[in-house]
Design a protein around this motif. Structure first.
Motif, short mmCIF file in Angstrom:
data_model
loop_
_atom_site.label_atom_id
_atom_site.label_comp_id
_atom_site.label_asym_id
_atom_site.label_seq_id
_atom_site.Cartn_x
_atom_site.Cartn_y
_atom_site.Cartn_z
N VAL A 162 6.25 19.49 -9.92
CA VAL A 162 4.96 20.20 -9.93
C VAL A 162 4.96 21.21 -11.07
N SER A 163 3.93 21.14 -11.91
CA SER A 163 3.81 22.10 -13.01
C SER A 163 2.37 22.07 -13.53
N ALA A 164 2.04 23.03 -14.38
CA ALA A 164 0.74 23.00 -15.04
C ALA A 164 0.68 21.89 -16.09
N GLU A 165 1.85 21.44 -16.54
CA GLU A 165 1.88 20.33 -17.51
C GLU A 165 1.42 19.03 -16.88
N ARG A 166 1.94 18.75 -15.67
CA ARG A 166 1.69 17.47 -15.02
C ARG A 166 2.19 17.53 -13.58
N HIS A 167 1.75 16.58 -12.77
CA HIS A 167 2.20 16.43 -11.39
C HIS A 167 2.82 15.05 -11.33
N CYS A 168 4.13 14.96 -11.51
CA CYS A 168 4.75 13.69 -11.88
C CYS A 168 5.85 13.30 -10.91
N THR A 169 6.41 12.11 -11.13
CA THR A 169 7.60 11.65 -10.42
C THR A 169 8.78 11.65 -11.39
N ALA A 170 9.86 12.31 -10.98
CA ALA A 170 11.09 12.32 -11.76
C ALA A 170 12.18 11.59 -10.98
N GLN A 190 0.18 12.63 -11.35
CA GLN A 190 -0.38 12.27 -10.05
C GLN A 190 -0.08 10.84 -9.63
N ASN A 191 1.07 10.33 -10.02
CA ASN A 191 1.57 9.06 -9.49
C ASN A 191 2.84 9.39 -8.73
N LYS A 192 2.74 9.41 -7.38
CA LYS A 192 3.83 9.96 -6.57
C LYS A 192 4.10 9.03 -5.39
N ASP A 193 4.80 9.56 -4.37
CA ASP A 193 5.23 8.74 -3.23
C ASP A 193 5.94 7.48 -3.72
N MET A 194 6.84 7.64 -4.68
CA MET A 194 7.56 6.50 -5.26
C MET A 194 8.82 6.23 -4.45
N LEU A 195 8.97 4.98 -4.01
CA LEU A 195 10.12 4.58 -3.21
C LEU A 195 10.67 3.27 -3.75
N LEU A 196 11.94 3.26 -4.13
CA LEU A 196 12.57 2.04 -4.61
C LEU A 196 12.96 1.15 -3.44
N PHE A 197 12.80 -0.15 -3.62
CA PHE A 197 13.26 -1.13 -2.64
C PHE A 197 14.78 -1.11 -2.59
N GLU A 198 15.35 -1.37 -1.41
CA GLU A 198 16.81 -1.39 -1.25
C GLU A 198 17.37 -2.73 -1.70
N GLY A 199 17.27 -3.00 -2.98
CA GLY A 199 17.77 -4.25 -3.54
C GLY A 199 16.82 -4.76 -4.61
N ARG A 200 17.35 -5.56 -5.51
CA ARG A 200 16.52 -6.12 -6.59
C ARG A 200 15.87 -7.41 -6.13
N ILE A 201 14.76 -7.71 -6.77
CA ILE A 201 14.02 -8.95 -6.51
C ILE A 201 13.90 -9.68 -7.84
N HIS A 206 12.30 -2.84 -7.86
CA HIS A 206 10.90 -2.76 -7.45
C HIS A 206 10.67 -1.44 -6.73
N ALA A 207 9.43 -0.96 -6.77
CA ALA A 207 9.12 0.32 -6.13
C ALA A 207 7.68 0.33 -5.64
N LEU A 208 7.47 1.13 -4.60
CA LEU A 208 6.13 1.50 -4.18
C LEU A 208 5.72 2.74 -4.97
N THR A 209 4.45 2.81 -5.36
CA THR A 209 3.91 4.01 -6.00
C THR A 209 2.57 4.33 -5.35
N ARG A 210 2.04 5.52 -5.65
CA ARG A 210 0.74 5.87 -5.12
C ARG A 210 0.00 6.75 -6.14
N PRO A 211 -0.69 6.11 -7.11
CA PRO A 211 -1.46 6.90 -8.08
C PRO A 211 -2.65 7.58 -7.40
N LEU A 212 -2.96 8.77 -7.87
CA LEU A 212 -4.15 9.48 -7.42
C LEU A 212 -5.12 9.62 -8.59
N GLY A 213 -6.37 9.88 -8.28
CA GLY A 213 -7.38 10.07 -9.31
C GLY A 213 -8.62 10.71 -8.72
N GLU A 214 -9.56 11.04 -9.58
CA GLU A 214 -10.80 11.68 -9.13
C GLU A 214 -11.88 10.66 -8.79
#
Length: 371
Positions: A162-170, A190-201, A206-214
């Motif tokens: 969280v910062s004034a620069e951006r709201h990001c996933t690290a 504003q692309n958060k709630d990122m979760l990696l799958f427990e294994g490669r496909i 692979h990962a879940l993400t959740r972009p936000l927008g106006e």
């Protein structure tokens, strides 16, 4: 002991050992110790990576609301005139008459590794010496909501910066679950709630993400879907460089009470039936909304294929009985449970959640519940 309980609470945090002590000499308190990343350590014990939201006892002084900000030389306080603020939400304030909305936080979050026994019944150790505080300008207002996935012997942890620069996933990475290296930003604003799958496909992470927008667009009236924030999918050759999948992921559906928005909760784990995940859905209510946990099953070879989406009956709801003895510390206007991880425990899963944005909740759920 029951199979649904609070394991870590605000009063369990020793703020004399807070990493924010460098630069702040004013009294603070723990607004919440919640939303923990969750994983099994190499020694068989369990790790809760607890988000500690540390707030000033007196956030408003001389007509100014103050926000805590990290800098390379220590933490500082930024003052904003109260006359220009909307302070209806206890977690944050908003600058009036600004479009897009500009926010400030009433707390700064850092991460505290809490080690539990193998069955998540007892706190074994609190590793203050391994705490993770903001360490870059893109997280100078806090590092929040860790999600941990163990893949081929390596722990991967996403956080929200969280910062004034951006709201990001690290992204952080570790070989032992306690010593972490920061790898930098992997998803932008504003692309958060990122979760990696427990294994490669197919050889890819692979990962879940959740972009936000106006702005979101409406589906046709006859569509089963509702527009708004939803769970997307992405893949990567190395865990650092991510391409969104073209296909949609999980979307909020008509007929569910919790369809204002949805987002990832636990890391997807592979079962005989496919990739199992727990996610959150939000029902619009007051300023925060009601958060509940639901579950879904994705195809093991193509996770864009949704085999089941159980969004009618919640898997978990907020339980006021769990917070009855700390009710004086509650600050949200609506019930909230926010699942953040699960681990395999034989015939059951142990599920970690944040309860009321206040404490860490553990729930033991039989695997038969997901059949």
């Amino acid at each position: 002991m029951h199979d649904d309980y609070l394991i870590f609470r605000p009063d369990d945090v020793d703020l004399t050992r807070s990493p924010l002590r460098a630069g702040i000499d004013e009294p603070t308190y723990v607004l919440g110790a919640f939303n923990p990343g969750f994983a099994r350590l190499p020694n068989g014990n369990l790790l809760l990576m607890v988000r500690v939201a540390e707030a000033l006892r007196d956030p408003v002084v001389d007509g100014h609301a103050r926000a805590i900000r990290w800098t390379p030389s220590g933490t500082v306080l930024d003052a904003h005139p109260v006359a220009g603020l909307d302070m209806a939400d206890p977690r944050q304030f908003a600058l009036k008459h600004r479009n897009p909305k500009l926010l400030g936080l009433t707390s700064l979050s850092w991460l505290l590794p809490v080690e539990l026994d193998a069955d998540a019944r007892t706190v074994v150790a609190v590793h203050y010496e391994k705490a993770i505080a903001p360490s870059a300008s893109y997280m100078d207002y806090g590092v929040e909501d860790a999600r941990i996935t163990l893949i081929d012997g390596t722990y991967w942890m996403t956080v929200c910066g969280v910062s004034a620069e951006r709201h990001c996933t690290a992204m952080y990475r570790s070989t032992d679950g306690l010593d972490w290296d920061l790898l930098g930003v992997v998803l932008d604003h504003q692309n958060k709630d990122m979760l990696l799958f427990e294994g490669r496909i197919g050889g890819f992470f692979h990962a879940l993400t959740r972009p936000l927008g106006e702005v979101y667009f409406a589906y046709p009236e006859e569509s089963p879907w509702l527009g708004g924030p939803s769970i997307h999918l992405a893949r990567s050759p190395d865990g650092l460089h991510w391409k969104p999948l073209d296909q949609p992921g999980l979307r909020a559906r008509k007929g569910s009470s919790s369809n204002q928005r949805i987002g990832g909760g636990s890391q997807p784990v592979l079962t005989d039936a496919g990739w199992l995940l727990i996610y959150h859905g939000v029902e619009k209510r007051e300023s925060v909304g009601i958060y509940r946990s639901f579950w879904a099953l994705l195809d093991r070879d193509d996770p864009s294929v949704i085999l089941r989406q159980e969004d009618k009956v919640p898997l978990l709801e907020a339980n006021p009985a769990l917070t009855a003895d700390i009710a004086h510390q509650l600050y949200l206007p609506t019930p909230v449970v926010f699942t953040t991880g699960l681990v395999d425990a034989g015939e059951r899963y142990i599920v970690a959640s944040g309860e009321a944005d206040l404490a860490c909740r553990i729930t033991h759920i039989p695997k038969a519940r997901f059949r």
